[in-house]
Design a protein around this motif. Structure first.
Motif, PDB file in Angstrom:
ATOM      1  N   TYR A  92      46.432 -37.502  90.303  1.00  0.00           N
ATOM      2  CA  TYR A  92      47.942 -37.670  90.304  1.00  0.00           C
ATOM      3  C   TYR A  92      48.704 -36.730  91.173  1.00  0.00           C
ATOM      4  CZ  TYR A  92      46.879 -39.670  85.614  1.00  0.00           C
ATOM      5  OH  TYR A  92      46.634 -40.507  84.702  1.00  0.00           O
ATOM      6  N   ASP A  93      49.888 -37.303  91.770  1.00  0.00           N
ATOM      7  CA  ASP A  93      50.671 -36.636  92.788  1.00  0.00           C
ATOM      8  C   ASP A  93      51.639 -35.920  91.731  1.00  0.00           C
ATOM      9  OD1 ASP A  93      51.804 -35.740  94.681  1.00  0.00           O
ATOM     10  OD2 ASP A  93      52.640 -37.667  95.522  1.00  0.00           O
ATOM     11  N   TRP A  94      51.531 -34.646  91.571  1.00  0.00           N
ATOM     12  CA  TRP A  94      52.489 -33.827  90.447  1.00  0.00           C
ATOM     13  C   TRP A  94      53.590 -33.737  90.919  1.00  0.00           C
ATOM     14  CZ3 TRP A  94      51.301 -33.252  85.832  1.00  0.00           C
ATOM     15  CH2 TRP A  94      50.189 -33.494  85.295  1.00  0.00           C
ATOM     16  N   ARG A  95      53.892 -33.600  92.407  1.00  0.00           N
ATOM     17  CA  ARG A  95      55.001 -33.452  93.145  1.00  0.00           C
ATOM     18  C   ARG A  95      56.006 -34.730  92.746  1.00  0.00           C
ATOM     19  NH1 ARG A  95      55.640 -32.136  99.586  1.00  0.00           N
ATOM     20  NH2 ARG A  95      57.943 -32.486  99.569  1.00  0.00           N
ATOM     21  N   ALA A  96      55.410 -35.803  93.018  1.00  0.00           N
ATOM     22  CA  ALA A  96      56.081 -37.039  92.779  1.00  0.00           C
ATOM     23  C   ALA A  96      56.506 -37.177  91.300  1.00  0.00           C
ATOM     24  CB  ALA A  96      55.159 -38.469  93.303  1.00  0.00           C
ATOM     25  N   PHE A  97      55.610 -36.838  90.294  1.00  0.00           N
ATOM     26  CA  PHE A  97      55.701 -36.708  89.011  1.00  0.00           C
ATOM     27  C   PHE A  97      57.171 -36.020  88.613  1.00  0.00           C
ATOM     28  CE2 PHE A  97      55.098 -34.975  84.770  1.00  0.00           C
ATOM     29  CZ  PHE A  97      54.998 -36.375  84.112  1.00  0.00           C
ATOM     30  N   LEU A  98      57.180 -34.582  89.251  1.00  0.00           N
ATOM     31  CA  LEU A  98      58.100 -33.784  88.779  1.00  0.00           C
ATOM     32  C   LEU A  98      59.492 -34.230  89.472  1.00  0.00           C
ATOM     33  CD1 LEU A  98      56.488 -30.343  89.548  1.00  0.00           C
ATOM     34  CD2 LEU A  98      56.946 -31.503  87.390  1.00  0.00           C
ATOM     35  N   MET A  99      59.578 -35.039  90.609  1.00  0.00           N
ATOM     36  CA  MET A  99      60.697 -35.475  91.378  1.00  0.00           C
ATOM     37  C   MET A  99      61.082 -36.498  90.399  1.00  0.00           C
ATOM     38  SD  MET A  99      59.661 -35.481  95.503  1.00  0.00           S
ATOM     39  CE  MET A  99      61.327 -36.399  95.772  1.00  0.00           C
ATOM     40  N   MET A 100      60.257 -37.482  89.943  1.00  0.00           N
ATOM     41  CA  MET A 100      60.716 -38.635  88.936  1.00  0.00           C
ATOM     42  C   MET A 100      61.253 -38.153  87.612  1.00  0.00           C
ATOM     43  SD  MET A 100      60.480 -41.301  90.408  1.00  0.00           S
ATOM     44  CE  MET A 100      60.470 -42.657  89.203  1.00  0.00           C
ATOM     45  N   ALA A 101      60.571 -37.038  87.263  1.00  0.00           N
ATOM     46  CA  ALA A 101      61.065 -36.260  85.811  1.00  0.00           C
ATOM     47  C   ALA A 101      62.413 -35.748  86.177  1.00  0.00           C
ATOM     48  CB  ALA A 101      60.066 -35.261  85.462  1.00  0.00           C
ATOM     49  N   GLY A 102      62.489 -34.920  87.099  1.00  0.00           N
ATOM     50  CA  GLY A 102      63.980 -34.502  87.471  1.00  0.00           C
ATOM     51  C   GLY A 102      65.087 -35.497  87.630  1.00  0.00           C
ATOM     52  N   LEU A 103      64.585 -36.565  88.298  1.00  0.00           N
ATOM     53  CA  LEU A 103      65.577 -37.926  88.660  1.00  0.00           C
ATOM     54  C   LEU A 103      65.984 -38.326  87.305  1.00  0.00           C
ATOM     55  CD1 LEU A 103      66.898 -39.427  90.760  1.00  0.00           C
ATOM     56  CD2 LEU A 103      64.864 -40.922  90.562  1.00  0.00           C
TER      57      LEU A 103
END
Length: 65
Positions: free
Chosen positions: A3-14
């Motif tokens: 998993y790309d955690w950075r993309a996951f955190l960006m999506m969660a923040g969005l």
């Protein structure tokens, strides 16, 4: 599976920021009655075509009236 955690955190923040910006529209009846001031001018025109003979009968010189 990686998993790309950075993309996951960006999506969660969005998603968190979008859910915080939830616009609401309230529709309420006014407390005071609604007053509408209108100036209306109605003009009408009636056109009557009279035959020449009938026009002579109705004329002031005919003595009918």
């Amino acid at each position: 599976m990686r998993y790309d955690w950075r993309a996951f955190l960006m999506m969660a923040g969005l998603l968190a920021s979008l859910s915080a910006c939830n616009p609401t529209v309230k529709v309420e009846a006014p407390d005071k009655p609604i007053t509408i001031n209108m100036n209306i001018k109605i003009e009408h025109e009636i056109r009557v075509k009279v035959e020449k003979d009938l026009e002579n009968v109705l004329s002031e010189d005919s003595g009918l009236f």
